[in-house]
Structure formats: C-alpha cells, structure tokens
Design a protein around this motif. Structure first.
Motif, mmCIF file in Angstrom:
data_model
loop_
_atom_site.group_PDB
_atom_site.id
_atom_site.type_symbol
_atom_site.label_atom_id
_atom_site.label_comp_id
_atom_site.label_asym_id
_atom_site.label_seq_id
_atom_site.Cartn_x
_atom_site.Cartn_y
_atom_site.Cartn_z
ATOM 1 N N GLY A 114 52.502 -19.727 57.197
ATOM 2 C CA GLY A 114 52.192 -18.782 56.134
ATOM 3 C C GLY A 114 51.104 -19.318 55.226
ATOM 4 N N LEU A 115 50.986 -18.659 54.073
ATOM 5 C CA LEU A 115 49.887 -18.923 53.144
ATOM 6 C C LEU A 115 50.414 -19.204 51.752
ATOM 7 C CD1 LEU A 115 47.707 -15.787 54.019
ATOM 8 C CD2 LEU A 115 47.481 -18.093 54.998
ATOM 9 N N SER A 116 49.534 -19.738 50.928
ATOM 10 C CA SER A 116 49.826 -19.834 49.506
ATOM 11 C C SER A 116 48.536 -19.566 48.740
ATOM 12 C CB SER A 116 50.375 -21.232 49.181
ATOM 13 O OG SER A 116 50.668 -21.329 47.818
ATOM 14 N N ASN A 117 48.646 -18.793 47.695
ATOM 15 C CA ASN A 117 47.531 -18.529 46.776
ATOM 16 C C ASN A 117 46.378 -17.762 47.397
ATOM 17 O OD1 ASN A 117 48.705 -19.940 44.484
ATOM 18 N ND2 ASN A 117 48.404 -21.799 45.692
ATOM 19 N N ASP A 167 46.650 -11.842 30.093
ATOM 20 C CA ASP A 167 46.462 -13.306 30.013
ATOM 21 C C ASP A 167 47.728 -14.067 30.421
ATOM 22 O OD1 ASP A 167 48.115 -12.709 27.942
ATOM 23 O OD2 ASP A 167 47.015 -13.862 26.431
ATOM 24 N N GLY A 168 48.550 -13.434 31.254
ATOM 25 C CA GLY A 168 49.839 -14.049 31.600
ATOM 26 C C GLY A 168 49.781 -15.143 32.657
ATOM 27 N N ARG A 169 48.601 -15.337 33.278
ATOM 28 C CA ARG A 169 48.531 -16.311 34.375
ATOM 29 C C ARG A 169 48.564 -17.742 33.849
ATOM 30 N NH1 ARG A 169 47.577 -15.650 39.529
ATOM 31 N NH2 ARG A 169 46.968 -13.463 39.321
ATOM 32 N N LEU A 170 49.365 -18.607 34.456
ATOM 33 C CA LEU A 170 49.486 -20.001 34.033
ATOM 34 C C LEU A 170 48.670 -20.927 34.922
ATOM 35 C CD1 LEU A 170 53.360 -19.994 33.574
ATOM 36 C CD2 LEU A 170 51.655 -19.990 31.745
ATOM 37 N N GLY A 171 48.578 -20.599 36.199
ATOM 38 C CA GLY A 171 47.844 -21.439 37.148
ATOM 39 C C GLY A 171 46.375 -21.465 36.768
ATOM 40 N N ASP A 172 45.774 -22.629 36.872
ATOM 41 C CA ASP A 172 44.420 -22.751 36.335
ATOM 42 C C ASP A 172 43.384 -23.066 37.401
ATOM 43 O OD1 ASP A 172 45.268 -25.228 36.981
ATOM 44 O OD2 ASP A 172 44.919 -26.151 35.021
ATOM 45 N N TRP A 173 43.758 -22.937 38.686
ATOM 46 C CA TRP A 173 42.781 -23.321 39.699
ATOM 47 C C TRP A 173 42.774 -22.370 40.871
ATOM 48 C CZ3 TRP A 173 42.309 -24.707 44.861
ATOM 49 C CH2 TRP A 173 41.088 -25.301 45.197
ATOM 50 N N ILE A 174 41.632 -21.864 41.195
ATOM 51 C CA ILE A 174 41.419 -21.259 42.507
ATOM 52 C C ILE A 174 39.954 -21.528 42.809
ATOM 53 C CG2 ILE A 174 40.902 -18.931 41.602
ATOM 54 C CD1 ILE A 174 42.321 -17.853 44.191
ATOM 55 N N ASP A 175 39.619 -21.746 44.062
ATOM 56 C CA ASP A 175 38.220 -21.961 44.431
ATOM 57 C C ASP A 175 37.414 -20.796 43.839
ATOM 58 O OD1 ASP A 175 35.759 -21.766 45.913
ATOM 59 O OD2 ASP A 175 36.630 -23.137 47.382
ATOM 60 N N PRO A 176 36.332 -21.104 43.085
ATOM 61 C CA PRO A 176 35.577 -20.029 42.423
ATOM 62 C C PRO A 176 35.010 -18.987 43.380
ATOM 63 C CG PRO A 176 34.627 -22.220 41.940
ATOM 64 C CD PRO A 176 35.860 -22.452 42.754
ATOM 65 N N ALA A 177 35.021 -19.272 44.687
ATOM 66 C CA ALA A 177 34.553 -18.273 45.658
ATOM 67 C C ALA A 177 35.537 -17.110 45.760
ATOM 68 C CB ALA A 177 34.398 -18.929 47.027
ATOM 69 N N PHE A 178 36.760 -17.308 45.254
ATOM 70 C CA PHE A 178 37.784 -16.257 45.349
ATOM 71 C C PHE A 178 38.165 -15.783 43.954
ATOM 72 C CE2 PHE A 178 38.548 -19.316 48.838
ATOM 73 C CZ PHE A 178 38.177 -18.513 49.892
ATOM 74 N N GLN A 179 38.716 -14.584 43.914
ATOM 75 C CA GLN A 179 39.187 -14.046 42.634
ATOM 76 C C GLN A 179 40.537 -13.424 42.838
ATOM 77 O OE1 GLN A 179 36.454 -11.264 40.924
ATOM 78 N NE2 GLN A 179 35.590 -12.888 39.639
ATOM 79 N N TRP A 180 41.417 -13.606 41.864
ATOM 80 C CA TRP A 180 42.706 -12.922 41.939
ATOM 81 C C TRP A 180 42.498 -11.421 41.864
ATOM 82 C CZ3 TRP A 180 46.269 -15.429 44.042
ATOM 83 C CH2 TRP A 180 46.397 -16.807 43.859
ATOM 84 N N ASP A 181 43.400 -10.676 42.457
ATOM 85 C CA ASP A 181 43.332 -9.215 42.382
ATOM 86 C C ASP A 181 43.273 -8.796 40.920
ATOM 87 O OD1 ASP A 181 43.756 -8.492 45.226
ATOM 88 O OD2 ASP A 181 45.636 -9.575 44.918
ATOM 89 N N ASN A 182 42.403 -7.842 40.655
ATOM 90 C CA ASN A 182 42.366 -7.319 39.281
ATOM 91 C C ASN A 182 43.448 -6.254 39.135
ATOM 92 O OD1 ASN A 182 41.820 -6.462 36.769
ATOM 93 N ND2 ASN A 182 39.799 -5.613 37.233
ATOM 94 N N GLU A 183 44.418 -6.528 38.326
ATOM 95 C CA GLU A 183 45.569 -5.617 38.183
ATOM 96 C C GLU A 183 45.455 -4.781 36.906
ATOM 97 O OE1 GLU A 183 48.182 -5.110 40.133
ATOM 98 O OE2 GLU A 183 48.357 -6.856 41.454
ATOM 99 N N TRP A 184 44.394 -4.952 36.126
ATOM 100 C CA TRP A 184 44.350 -4.284 34.816
ATOM 101 C C TRP A 184 43.217 -3.318 34.705
ATOM 102 C CZ3 TRP A 184 48.545 -4.957 31.876
ATOM 103 C CH2 TRP A 184 49.368 -6.057 32.219
ATOM 104 N N PRO A 217 43.384 -20.977 49.464
ATOM 105 C CA PRO A 217 42.269 -20.567 50.329
ATOM 106 C C PRO A 217 41.019 -21.414 50.052
ATOM 107 C CG PRO A 217 42.567 -18.983 48.539
ATOM 108 C CD PRO A 217 43.695 -19.980 48.429
ATOM 109 N N LYS A 218 40.203 -21.550 51.074
ATOM 110 C CA LYS A 218 38.955 -22.322 50.987
ATOM 111 C C LYS A 218 37.894 -21.621 51.808
ATOM 112 C CE LYS A 218 38.155 -26.815 51.677
ATOM 113 N NZ LYS A 218 38.330 -28.205 52.138
ATOM 114 N N THR A 219 36.644 -21.706 51.411
ATOM 115 C CA THR A 219 35.595 -21.014 52.182
ATOM 116 C C THR A 219 35.193 -21.809 53.414
ATOM 117 O OG1 THR A 219 33.989 -22.027 50.715
ATOM 118 C CG2 THR A 219 34.560 -19.725 50.281
#
Ligand code: NAP
Length: 282
Positions: A139-142, A265-282, A113-115
């Motif tokens: 479709g989409l990715s990430n 801390d299980g995530r391996l991917g190290d990049w997402i546009d800082p405007a977005f955040q992964w879902d907080n699952e914890w 995704p990108k803003t």
C-alpha cells in the motif's frame, strides 16, 4: 482474531484500531507493543525510519511468549523509506525490515510519494517485494488523490490502504472517495491530532454524554467511518483508554458535529515533496 471491528480489503482482514509507534524509542516501543497486544490491540504500525522495527518485533515476541496473541491474529505494517525507492534498494530494505522485525509484515507501504525514481519503477519493485514473500500485501502512505489513482494504475496488486493524516480538524472527502473507488482503505495517522483533541469543547461535550474521553470520541468517529486509526501513546493507561471504544456508538448528528470541526489550517504534518500538493478541500 478477536471480534473487534475489522475491514476486509482485497481479502485482507485489517483491524480498524491499531497501535502507532512513531517517536517511541526502542525500550518504549517494546514495552508498549507488548502491552498493547496484552490489552487486545491486533494491529501494529511501524516504519523503517522510526528506527524501532527490531524493538517492535521484540514486543510482539514478548506478547506471543506470554500467550497474549498468536502471530496469525495480528496485523503488522511497516514502510519503505523514501531513500529506498529504486528497485534494488526497495527490495533490500524489504529484506532488512523483515529481518529486523523477525516477522514477515502483513503490509508494506511506500512512506511518501516521490517524483524520482518513477512511480512505475517503485510500484513495480513493491509488487516484486510482495511476490517474493517479503510482505503479504502492499500500500501507500501520504499520496494525494491523483497520485493514489496513478499508483494503483501502475500496480498489479491492490494497494490496500493509503495512510494519511486524518483527525477532526481535517477534511478528507476526496481521499475517502478515491479509496472507495479504488477498493482500498484510508488509515488515519495522528488520529488524535497529536493530543490536541483533549482540549476540544465539542469532543468533551459529546464525551460527557457517553461517559467517554475526547480521545475515545475521536477514535470512535474514525472507525465509524470505516477509517483505520493507529493512535500512539507511551502510557499504558492511555493505551487501554484508546482501546475502550467498542461499546458505544455516535449518532449521525454527533458524527456531523465532529466533521464540522475541520478547518483550513488543521493540518499538522509539515512535509510533502513540493512536487505534490494535498487535495484542496476548501
Ligand atoms: N505515515 C506517516 O507519514 C505517519 C506520520 C505520522 C504518524 N504515523 C503513524 O501514526 C501513528 C499515530 O500518529 P501520531 O503518533 O503522530 O499522533 P497521535 O496518535 O494522534 O497522538 C499521539 C500523542 O497523543 C498523546 N495521546 C495518546 N493517547 C491520548 C489520549 N487518549 N488522550 C490524550 N492524549 C493522548 C500521546 O502522548 P503520550 O505518549 O504522553 O500518551 C502522543 O503525544 C504514529 O505513531 C505512526 O505509527 C504515520
């Protein structure tokens, strides 16, 4: 299509096990794609940014010429890179990817995704690419859950998958729920946690009970959730190992034990546009 498990999404039959090609140099990509198709894989994943679309296409043609597969029995995915999200650039890359592959892909994804440009412009262009016949589905990715829902609300065509990182060390409850509500599917990238699963005591123990490797247990755990998995390897023996997952089943208790391996801390991917955040699952 062989009788291996597949998911039907919006009329598209997508094999649950695919073969990933990230980091495969062109020679390896051609060799391994042809070998994967010989083994029986019917789903190949690449991307413009992997710089191996032409080699992937060559590998598919090698397998077709050898009589191992027919084009129509194969699901082929590629992705639009983030520098090509303006309408004209997206359509141009769609044409370039199809030309490099030598095939119309079955699925074209937005890679991250990108803003900017707006989701509306990029989703509009992705729909236009499909309408022009540059891909069979889109479709989409990430995309995190909120952006996944927003993108679908802006897309005329169903977004048939959201390809995201998923393996036993990650929780994905929210994205799985979003995909279900949207009539879409989740595709797991780095399904083997980039090889980290080999040393896992729980996966080894469950593997011993089934006469299977930790990699096979992990891939089985994913497809038993109806998650599409696209492991990558440069080794023929491992491609065969990763395909040999259709002759056993994990019990509910074993599935739960693997889910319990998830950690913050299980995530391996190290990049997402800082405007977005992964879902907080914890
Ligand atoms: N959409 C995205 O942003 C995105 C991001 C990352 C990846 N992907 C896609 O997802 C695919 C898979 O992800 P990935 O390549 O990051 O990681 P992966 O498939 O989880 O792991 C690949 C690594 O695991 C090793 N491996 C393969 N099979 C194994 C087995 N049975 N036992 C032990 N080790 C094994 C491979 O080494 P050897 O080669 O030595 O066997 C390789 O180093 C990619 O190739 C790509 O197509 C998409």
């Amino acid at each position: 299509m062989t009788d291996q498990p597949a998911l039907t999404v919006d009329g598209n039959r997508i094999p649950l096990l695919g073969f990933g090609t990230w980091m495969l140099e062109p020679d390896d990509a051609r060799r391994m794609v042809a070998e994967a198709l010989r083994i029986g894989y019917r789903h190949i994943d690449t991307a413009w940014i992997y710089r191996n679309e032409a080699a992937v296409g060559d590998g598919i043609r090698d397998a077709i010429e050898a009589g191992h597969v027919a084009r129509d029995d194969l699901w082929l995915t590629t992705k639009i890179w983030v520098d090509h999200f303006h309408r004209d650039d997206l359509l141009k890359q769609g044409e370039e990817s199809a030309a490099s592959l030598g095939f119309t892909p079955d699925l074209l994804l937005l890679h991250w995704p990108k803003t900017s440009p707006s989701f509306a412009e990029t989703l509009g262009a992705l729909n236009e690419a499909q309408a022009r016949g540059l891909t069979r589905s889109i479709g989409l990715s990430n995309f995190p859950s909120a952006e996944f829902r927003e993108a679908q609300s802006l897309s005329k065509a169903r977004l048939v998958t959201n390809q995201v990182e998923y393996h036993p060390y990650l929780k994905l409850t929210k994205l799985l729920q979003a995909a279900k509500e949207l009539g879409s599917a989740i595709t797991a990238w780095s399904p083997l946690a980039q090889g980290k699963i080999v040393a896992d005591p729980t996966l080894n123990e469950i593997g011993r009970a089934h006469g299977k490797t930790p990699g096979q247990i992990t891939l089985r755990w994913l497809i038993q959730q109806n998650v599409i998995a696209i492991p990558r390897t440069a080794k023929e023996s491992r491609a065969a190992e990763n395909f040999d997952i259709f002759d056993f089943q994990l019990s509910g208790e074993e599935m739960d034990r693997i889910h319990a391996l998830a950690r913050p801390d299980g995530r391996l991917g190290d990049w997402i546009d800082p405007a977005f955040q992964w879902d907080n699952e914890w």
